[in-house]
Write a protein that holds these residues in place. Structure first.
Motif, PDB file in Angstrom:
ATOM      1  N   UNK A  55      -0.326  46.964 -14.811  1.00  0.00           N
ATOM      2  CA  UNK A  55       0.898  46.705 -15.626  1.00  0.00           C
ATOM      3  C   UNK A  55       0.808  46.320 -17.003  1.00  0.00           C
ATOM      4  N   UNK A  56      -0.849  45.657 -17.146  1.00  0.00           N
ATOM      5  CA  UNK A  56      -1.005  45.016 -18.841  1.00  0.00           C
ATOM      6  C   UNK A  56      -0.788  45.845 -19.800  1.00  0.00           C
ATOM      7  N   UNK A  57      -1.638  47.312 -19.152  1.00  0.00           N
ATOM      8  CA  UNK A  57      -1.786  47.736 -20.404  1.00  0.00           C
ATOM      9  C   UNK A  57      -0.652  48.362 -20.658  1.00  0.00           C
ATOM     10  N   UNK A  58       1.099  48.059 -20.126  1.00  0.00           N
ATOM     11  CA  UNK A  58       2.443  48.381 -20.751  1.00  0.00           C
ATOM     12  C   UNK A  58       2.809  47.381 -21.501  1.00  0.00           C
ATOM     13  N   UNK A  59       1.819  45.916 -21.716  1.00  0.00           N
ATOM     14  CA  UNK A  59       3.276  44.925 -21.951  1.00  0.00           C
ATOM     15  C   UNK A  59       3.547  45.455 -23.579  1.00  0.00           C
ATOM     16  N   UNK A  60       3.302  45.864 -24.553  1.00  0.00           N
ATOM     17  CA  UNK A  60       3.773  46.205 -25.698  1.00  0.00           C
ATOM     18  C   UNK A  60       4.850  47.410 -25.871  1.00  0.00           C
TER      19      UNK A  60
END
Length: 102
Positions: A55-60
């Protein structure tokens, strides 16, 4: 004499803004729900298991979606609807680059 009620009735500017804000909230809520579903699918179906998605890959992406909640738009930029266009004598270039740290 006919009295107009419901959707066809004229709305005051305040009612129009309220309706637009309600539509914005509904849109962002639905967009967020669909994004969460897409994110779950992407994480579970990512083909490179040695470098899995999280889920960190979708922060932006989440930041961009959440920025839609405010009427000013992305990055809380002030609305520039009241400024004159270049052909109307307005600025042809607006510097949006932040100043460097001293």
């Amino acid at each position: 004499m006919q009295v107009h009620t419901g959707e066809g009735a004229e709305k005051t500017p305040g009612q129009q803004e309220e309706a637009q804000e309600e539509a914005r909230r509904a849109f962002v809520t639905e967009l967020w729900r669909r994004f969460e579903t897409l994110q779950e699918w992407a994480v579970s179906h990512w083909p490179d298991q040695q470098h899995p998605l999280s889920s960190a890959d979708f922060v932006e992406s989440r930041k961009e979606i959440l920025s839609l909640r405010s009427p000013a738009g992305a990055l809380n930029q002030p609305s520039q609807n009241n400024e004159a266009e270049p052909e109307q004598g307005g600025a042809q270039y607006v510097d949006v680059t932040p100043a460097p740290w001293p």
